[in-house]
Scaffold this motif. Structure first.
Motif, short mmCIF file in Angstrom:
data_model
loop_
_atom_site.label_atom_id
_atom_site.label_comp_id
_atom_site.label_asym_id
_atom_site.label_seq_id
_atom_site.Cartn_x
_atom_site.Cartn_y
_atom_site.Cartn_z
N CYS A 7 0.65 5.57 0.04
CA CYS A 7 -0.21 6.74 0.16
C CYS A 7 -0.18 7.51 -1.15
O CYS A 7 0.88 7.81 -1.68
N HIS B 161 0.69 11.20 9.88
CA HIS B 161 -0.24 10.41 9.07
C HIS B 161 -0.09 8.90 9.31
O HIS B 161 -1.07 8.21 9.60
N CYS C 172 -6.89 6.05 4.65
CA CYS C 172 -5.84 5.09 4.32
C CYS C 172 -6.02 3.79 5.10
O CYS C 172 -5.78 2.71 4.58
N TYR D 79 0.85 -1.20 0.00
CA TYR D 79 0.00 0.00 0.00
C TYR D 79 0.88 1.24 0.00
O TYR D 79 1.84 1.35 0.77
ZN LIG Z 1 -2.00 7.47 3.64
#
Ligand SMILES: [Zn+2]
Length: 456
Positions: free
Chosen positions: A29, A246, A221, A27
């Motif tokens: 961002c 984040h 996210c 994954y």
């Molecule tokens: Zn993210």
């Protein structure tokens, strides 16, 4: 072959072992689509692209997910200020939805020009609000949230490992963050918004169990990565600036909701440092987007090659001189031929060189070292063996010079020679510009003009 990766969580290089043999769930961002992507952000996507390509080269089947943030990312990462989408909408007098689609398309146009492989799944935040609400409800049930007039917060004091990956010193962090706290009713300065309420002028709104509002940036996210990659997945990437807020918040939300480890390897790309680079005044402005770089006469592949020459965990200084040097270096690679390739017929030498280059690539993405070795061997065959990893489109470029010049281009060249012979300079210049616009280089010499397809 073994791949080792630097894990931000352990602050060390670790041998990479995927959860499922032969498969990697990754994954990254994605962009906040409120403006054209900055070339510094594009450097991060190049790093992530290299990671994926190296894993694939080693035989892994990678599922690459990258979100598109089209709501909820405020002008500070700590939730203060306005939603970037709404600021852009006001700036351009368009709806935030129009802004989102426009800059999303621009983003994927940029990444395609940099030969960054498109992630397999690119979920938009606005299309996953249902999943985010479900996740917030789960956190609420677990007692990790509280409500103020402004929205639903995550209570970071109730999550024991808050800030562990980032190794935050929360006492320092809290005073530092106090300056940007917009809501006095927050229990702890590091608490963050899961669902914004009380924003009547915000155009993008959804109904929720708490009232109309919109999701925070961090929750998207967590919701989207776990939807597509399951509650625990292999690798999560982003820029180093995502570590303290984040990604720290993503961990708190995800692990707070599932009580399982969220991510096994955290990887972060370093900054691109911009000096006071200015393009000549006639072009206006400075280089900060890929288009501005192209307008200044550079090729996107040269920018990619420039980024390949620094390790992803080191800062990289951007300058036009460095970009010009990368262009020259790439041109040299594109002009290699099989004729004087010492490894073309030497199977043993080729295999040995190939495994040496692969070994440095597999050592935490040793791309700059690999590029150095490839330049040292100076073998087209070897460069081509790693073309799918480095993504420099060598195969597409290397034989271009040998392509025959089409008849209509040949006709323009003859017309131009005639114009020059008749001293019709304006007409000759017009024809030269026409040739250049069709992708040809024109060099006038004592024996007439040499015209060839522009390689880069
Ligand atoms: Zn993210």
């Amino acid at each position: 072959m073994l791949v080792s990766l630097y894990n931000t969580a352990s602050r060390s290089k670790q041998e990479f072992v995927s959860l499922e043999p032969g498969k990697v769930r990754l994954y990254c961002c994605g962009p906040t689509v409120y403006n054209y992507a900055h070339i510094g952000n594009l450097r991060t996507y190049i790093f992530e692209d290299l990671l994926r390509r190296i894993l694939e080269f080693n035989g892994y089947e990678v599922t690459h997910v990258m979100n598109v943030t089209d709501v909820g990312h405020m002008t500070t990462d700590e939730d203060a200020g306005d939603d970037k989408m709404e600021v852009a909408a006001r700036r351009e007098n368009r709806s935030p939805w129009e802004i989102a689609r426009f800059y999303e398309e621009a983003f994927f146009h940029d990444t395609a020009r940099l030969n960054i492989l498109r992630p397999h799944i690119t979920p938009r935040a606005t299309e996953h609000v249902k999943e985010m609400i479900a996740l917030i409800e789960k956190l609420e049930k677990g007692g990790l949230t509280y409500r103020t007039a402004e929205g639903i917060y995550f209570d970071t004091a109730l999550f024991a490992d808050y800030g562990k990956m980032a190794r935050l010193n929360l006492t320092g962090q809290r005073t530092e963050r106090e300056e940007v706290v917009a809501d006095d009713s927050k229990r702890n300065p590091s608490d963050f918004m899961l669902w914004f309420l009380n924003k009547p002028t915000h155009i993008m709104q959804w109904t929720s169990p708490w009232g109309p509002g919109y999701p925070g940036w961090h929750i998207e996210c967590s919701a989207m990565s776990m939807k597509y990659l399951e509650e625990t997945f292999d690798i999560h990437c982003g820029g180093v600036d995502h570590i303290p807020v984040h990604h720290t918040n993503e961990i708190a939300q995800s692990e707070g909701a599932t009580s399982r480890p969220f991510v096994r390897y955290w990887m972060h790309g370093e900054f691109l440092l911009m000096g006071k680079e200015k393009i000549s005044k006639s072009k206006g402005g400075s280089i900060n987007t890929l288009q501005s770089l192209i307008d200044a006469g550079f090729d996107p592949m040269a920018y990619r090659y420039f980024c390949l020459q620094a390790h992803y965990r080191t800062e990289l200084n951007f300058s036009q001189e460095a970009l010009a040097a990368a262009t020259a270096g790439l041109r040299k690679i594109y002009s290699l031929s099989t004729e004087n390739d010492s490894l073309a017929q030497n199977e043993e030498g080729f295999a040995a060189a190939k495994s040496k280059v692969l070994a440095v690539l597999n050592d935490d993405l040793g791309v700059p070292q690999a590029v150095g070795m490839l330049n040292f061997y100076n073998s087209l065959r070897l460069w081509l063996a790693f073309d799918s990893v480095l993504g420099l489109q060598i195969a597409e470029h290397v034989h271009r010079e040998e392509e025959p010049i089409p008849a209509q281009v040949q006709a323009l060249i003859s017309e131009r020679s005639a114009a020059r012979a008749a001293k019709q300079w304006a007409e000759a210049d017009r024809l030269r510009d026409l040739l250049i616009s069709q992708g040809y280089e024109v060099a006038d010499g004592p024996e007439g003009a040499a015209v060839r397809k522009k390689v880069i």
